[in-house]
Design a protein around this motif. Structure first.
Motif, PDB file in Angstrom:
ATOM      1  N   ALA A 164     -16.673   6.384  -3.363  1.00  0.00           N
ATOM      2  CA  ALA A 164     -17.140   5.332  -4.267  1.00  0.00           C
ATOM      3  C   ALA A 164     -16.542   5.495  -5.660  1.00  0.00           C
ATOM      4  CB  ALA A 164     -18.662   5.353  -4.331  1.00  0.00           C
ATOM      5  N   MET A 165     -16.469   6.739  -6.130  1.00  0.00           N
ATOM      6  CA  MET A 165     -15.931   6.988  -7.467  1.00  0.00           C
ATOM      7  C   MET A 165     -14.454   6.641  -7.544  1.00  0.00           C
ATOM      8  SD  MET A 165     -16.176  10.493  -9.678  1.00  0.00           S
ATOM      9  CE  MET A 165     -15.465  10.614 -11.327  1.00  0.00           C
ATOM     10  N   VAL A 166     -13.677   7.026  -6.523  1.00  0.00           N
ATOM     11  CA  VAL A 166     -12.249   6.712  -6.519  1.00  0.00           C
ATOM     12  C   VAL A 166     -12.033   5.204  -6.391  1.00  0.00           C
ATOM     13  CG1 VAL A 166     -10.085   7.002  -5.231  1.00  0.00           C
ATOM     14  CG2 VAL A 166     -11.539   8.980  -5.700  1.00  0.00           C
ATOM     15  N   ASP A 167     -12.895   4.520  -5.668  1.00  0.00           N
ATOM     16  CA  ASP A 167     -12.776   3.066  -5.599  1.00  0.00           C
ATOM     17  C   ASP A 167     -13.027   2.457  -6.972  1.00  0.00           C
ATOM     18  OD1 ASP A 167     -12.263   0.817  -3.810  1.00  0.00           O
ATOM     19  OD2 ASP A 167     -14.309   0.193  -4.296  1.00  0.00           O
ATOM     20  N   GLN A 168     -13.948   3.042  -7.741  1.00  0.00           N
ATOM     21  CA  GLN A 168     -14.165   2.579  -9.112  1.00  0.00           C
ATOM     22  C   GLN A 168     -12.930   2.837  -9.977  1.00  0.00           C
ATOM     23  OE1 GLN A 168     -17.652   4.709 -10.371  1.00  0.00           O
ATOM     24  NE2 GLN A 168     -19.078   3.294  -9.391  1.00  0.00           N
ATOM     25  N   LEU A 169     -12.392   4.062  -9.900  1.00  0.00           N
ATOM     26  CA  LEU A 169     -11.256   4.424 -10.743  1.00  0.00           C
ATOM     27  C   LEU A 169     -10.013   3.599 -10.416  1.00  0.00           C
ATOM     28  CD1 LEU A 169     -11.680   8.312 -10.757  1.00  0.00           C
ATOM     29  CD2 LEU A 169     -12.049   6.762 -12.691  1.00  0.00           C
ATOM     30  N   SER A 170      -9.881   3.194  -9.163  1.00  0.00           N
ATOM     31  CA  SER A 170      -8.729   2.380  -8.758  1.00  0.00           C
ATOM     32  C   SER A 170      -9.006   0.893  -8.912  1.00  0.00           C
ATOM     33  CB  SER A 170      -8.359   2.683  -7.303  1.00  0.00           C
ATOM     34  OG  SER A 170      -9.384   2.261  -6.424  1.00  0.00           O
ATOM     35  N   ASN A 171     -10.180   0.554  -9.413  1.00  0.00           N
ATOM     36  CA  ASN A 171     -10.580  -0.847  -9.575  1.00  0.00           C
ATOM     37  C   ASN A 171     -10.523  -1.606  -8.252  1.00  0.00           C
ATOM     38  OD1 ASN A 171     -11.576  -2.987 -11.103  1.00  0.00           O
ATOM     39  ND2 ASN A 171      -9.532  -3.783 -11.561  1.00  0.00           N
ATOM     40  N   ALA A 208       0.830  -1.204   0.000  1.00  0.00           N
ATOM     41  CA  ALA A 208       0.000   0.000   0.000  1.00  0.00           C
ATOM     42  C   ALA A 208       0.863   1.251   0.000  1.00  0.00           C
ATOM     43  CB  ALA A 208      -0.934   0.014   1.204  1.00  0.00           C
ATOM     44  N   ALA A 209       0.292   2.337  -0.507  1.00  0.00           N
ATOM     45  CA  ALA A 209       0.862   3.681  -0.378  1.00  0.00           C
ATOM     46  C   ALA A 209      -0.219   4.562   0.223  1.00  0.00           C
ATOM     47  CB  ALA A 209       1.303   4.229  -1.728  1.00  0.00           C
ATOM     48  N   TRP A 210       0.185   5.413   1.162  1.00  0.00           N
ATOM     49  CA  TRP A 210      -0.753   6.269   1.890  1.00  0.00           C
ATOM     50  C   TRP A 210      -0.374   7.732   1.696  1.00  0.00           C
ATOM     51  CZ3 TRP A 210      -4.682   3.848   4.697  1.00  0.00           C
ATOM     52  CH2 TRP A 210      -4.529   2.471   4.906  1.00  0.00           C
ATOM     53  N   TYR A 211      -1.392   8.593   1.595  1.00  0.00           N
ATOM     54  CA  TYR A 211      -1.173  10.016   1.358  1.00  0.00           C
ATOM     55  C   TYR A 211      -1.882  10.833   2.439  1.00  0.00           C
ATOM     56  CZ  TYR A 211      -0.353   7.712  -3.094  1.00  0.00           C
ATOM     57  OH  TYR A 211       0.071   6.834  -4.055  1.00  0.00           O
ATOM     58  N   THR A 257      -7.919  12.681  -4.596  1.00  0.00           N
ATOM     59  CA  THR A 257      -7.467  13.085  -5.925  1.00  0.00           C
ATOM     60  C   THR A 257      -6.128  12.442  -6.249  1.00  0.00           C
ATOM     61  OG1 THR A 257      -8.626  15.194  -5.755  1.00  0.00           O
ATOM     62  CG2 THR A 257      -6.868  15.051  -7.388  1.00  0.00           C
ATOM     63  N   MET A 258      -5.239  12.419  -5.263  1.00  0.00           N
ATOM     64  CA  MET A 258      -3.921  11.793  -5.446  1.00  0.00           C
ATOM     65  C   MET A 258      -4.087  10.313  -5.796  1.00  0.00           C
ATOM     66  SD  MET A 258      -0.717  12.735  -5.248  1.00  0.00           S
ATOM     67  CE  MET A 258       0.892  11.953  -5.248  1.00  0.00           C
ATOM     68  N   ILE A 259      -4.990   9.652  -5.108  1.00  0.00           N
ATOM     69  CA  ILE A 259      -5.224   8.229  -5.357  1.00  0.00           C
ATOM     70  C   ILE A 259      -5.786   8.008  -6.757  1.00  0.00           C
ATOM     71  CG2 ILE A 259      -6.677   6.264  -4.697  1.00  0.00           C
ATOM     72  CD1 ILE A 259      -6.292   7.232  -1.770  1.00  0.00           C
ATOM     73  N   ALA A 260      -6.718   8.864  -7.182  1.00  0.00           N
ATOM     74  CA  ALA A 260      -7.295   8.717  -8.521  1.00  0.00           C
ATOM     75  C   ALA A 260      -6.208   8.808  -9.585  1.00  0.00           C
ATOM     76  CB  ALA A 260      -8.363   9.783  -8.747  1.00  0.00           C
ATOM     77  N   HIS A 261      -5.251   9.722  -9.377  1.00  0.00           N
ATOM     78  CA  HIS A 261      -4.152   9.839 -10.335  1.00  0.00           C
ATOM     79  C   HIS A 261      -3.224   8.629 -10.267  1.00  0.00           C
ATOM     80  CE1 HIS A 261      -0.986  11.630 -12.770  1.00  0.00           C
ATOM     81  NE2 HIS A 261      -0.130  11.226 -11.845  1.00  0.00           N
ATOM     82  N   LEU A 275      -8.803   1.005  -3.135  1.00  0.00           N
ATOM     83  CA  LEU A 275      -8.827   2.097  -2.166  1.00  0.00           C
ATOM     84  C   LEU A 275      -8.853   1.580  -0.734  1.00  0.00           C
ATOM     85  CD1 LEU A 275      -9.208   5.092  -1.337  1.00  0.00           C
ATOM     86  CD2 LEU A 275     -11.675   4.753  -1.657  1.00  0.00           C
ATOM     87  N   ASN A 276      -7.941   2.100   0.085  1.00  0.00           N
ATOM     88  CA  ASN A 276      -8.009   1.972   1.548  1.00  0.00           C
ATOM     89  C   ASN A 276      -8.465   3.323   2.087  1.00  0.00           C
ATOM     90  OD1 ASN A 276      -7.075  -0.659   1.689  1.00  0.00           O
ATOM     91  ND2 ASN A 276      -4.965  -0.094   2.115  1.00  0.00           N
ATOM     92  N   LEU A 277      -9.547   3.340   2.859  1.00  0.00           N
ATOM     93  CA  LEU A 277     -10.112   4.600   3.321  1.00  0.00           C
ATOM     94  C   LEU A 277      -9.710   4.868   4.763  1.00  0.00           C
ATOM     95  CD1 LEU A 277     -11.903   7.024   2.747  1.00  0.00           C
ATOM     96  CD2 LEU A 277     -13.890   5.655   3.424  1.00  0.00           C
ATOM     97  N   GLY A 278      -8.655   5.677   4.937  1.00  0.00           N
ATOM     98  CA  GLY A 278      -8.246   6.105   6.264  1.00  0.00           C
ATOM     99  C   GLY A 278      -9.054   7.325   6.687  1.00  0.00           C
ATOM    100  N   ILE A 279      -9.635   7.257   7.876  1.00  0.00           N
ATOM    101  CA  ILE A 279     -10.514   8.320   8.379  1.00  0.00           C
ATOM    102  C   ILE A 279      -9.972   8.825   9.708  1.00  0.00           C
ATOM    103  CG2 ILE A 279     -12.825   8.860   9.242  1.00  0.00           C
ATOM    104  CD1 ILE A 279     -12.914   8.439   6.322  1.00  0.00           C
TER     105      ILE A 279
END
Length: 363
Positions: A92-99, A39-42, A58-62, A102-106
């Protein structure tokens, strides 16, 4: 045992533009993917040079478009700074774009400087974060939902974007606040913690807290999925190690000054570095962190894993103005030398885990 990298994207001085810092972060991510990191985290920060990434999603989508296998995580989404419905749709959209990578840190955030400029009270951050967690779970898992809370109200709404991962991207709640740990344990989310500049004693305390809460919630402590973030650097070059420690101290000084509201902001958005009362010396940091020779780091990482028993170990790759080419070489050192050695040590004498957790790690 899964390993990841954490990228803060700091701008210690202006010899590097924010554009170059972002490009370096992308290059580190691409190399981490090629080297087989998990994993990579931002990080997310605003209005200062403490971090140049204002939108980890946005970083993840790129980065999803320039990588193949590595999972990509928000480290963290500062939840109270978002409109909940928009956040749900973006997740949800970024999870789609990353196929589905996505790991969602909150997290709830901690910098008054940021909150004031968004018009949000830091005093309400905890309550807002709990409500947003409720809404994320509902919005990602249900075809439509409504919500009536103290801070947020949502009329019956359908989120048209649907996450690839079901029931949603894994959530990593980043706090050692007992209330947040309880929320994570109760809901089956990951607990993501930082050892800060502490050593094994601090990690023992964190593990004890997680175990106590798990037992109170009727859960097997061994089945709680824990992630660990550490400042770590391995080199037999003493000058490199000293440079990394200097950058780690810089980061701590800026973070503490922003948290305590003592930060001095100069030259537009640059936070001035100053000595922080009670800060550890470089020698104390060297003794407590997984920093030093390659053999030293292997030994300390193994010991930390035995104490905390995480399913994910993440180390920070970008700190202060640490040299980018050297950092790329550091990633290769971890992938080719440190991680295989650590995995071998753990395989020979693994920390106790329940069967469900063993299956999760194997997957």
């Amino acid at each position: 045992m899964d390993f990841g990298i954490f990228i803060l994207m700091q701008q210690r001085n202006k010899h590097k533009t924010s554009h170059q810092i972002l490009r370096d972060a992308v290059e580190q991510t691409r190399l981490a993917d090629e080297l087989g990191f998990g994993a990579a985290w931002y990080a997310e920060h605003h209005f200062s040079n403490y971090g140049m990434c204002s939108s980890p999603l946005t970083m993840i989508a790129h980065c999803a478009a320039v990588t193949r296998n590595i999972r990509l995580g928000t480290g963290i989404v500062v939840a109270p700074l978002y409109t909940p419905a928009r956040l749900i749709a973006d997740v949800a959209m970024v999870d789609q774009l990353s196929n589905g990578r996505l790991n969602l840190g909150i997290g709830s955030g901690y910098q008054h400087f940021e909150f004031e400029r968004f018009g949000v009270s830091l005093e309400t951050a905890k309550g807002r974060t709990f409500e947003i967690l409720d809404m994320l779970e509902m919005g990602l898992q249900q075809p439509k939902f409504s919500y009536d809370g103290e801070f947020y109200q949502q009329p019956m709404s359908a989120i048209s974007q649907r996450a690839v991962q079901q029931p949603g991207p894994p959530m990593w709640i980043t706090s050692v606040d007992p209330a947040f740990v309880t929320r994570a344990v109760r809901s089956g989310h990951h607990v993501f913690v930082s050892g800060g500049d502490g050593g094994l004693e601090k990690l023992h305390g964190t593990r004890a807290l997680i175990d106590k809460i798990a037992k109170a919630e009727g859960k097997d402590p061994a089945g709680i999925n824990v992630g660990l973030l550490r400042a770590a650097y391995a080199s037999d070059n003493k000058d490199e190690v000293e440079r990394y420690l200097d950058c780690a101290r810089y980061q701590r000084r800026i973070a503490v000054s922003l948290k305590r509201r003592t930060a001095q902001i100069a030259d537009d958005y640059q936070v001035e570095e100053g000595i922080v009362e009670g800060e550890p010396t470089l020698d104390e940091m060297r003794a407590l962190l997984p920093v030093g020779s390659i053999d030293t780091v292997i030994e300390r990482v193994v010991n930390e894993i035995r104490v905390l028993k995480p399913v994910h170990y993440c180390f920070q790759t970008q700190m202060g103005d640490f040299d980018h080419p050297t950092m790329l070489r550091q990633l290769k050192t971890w992938a080719e030398v440190i991680i295989p050695a650590v995995q071998q040590e753990i395989a020979n004498d693994p920390p106790h885990r329940s069967q469900p957790e063993r299956e999760l790690v194997a997957a």
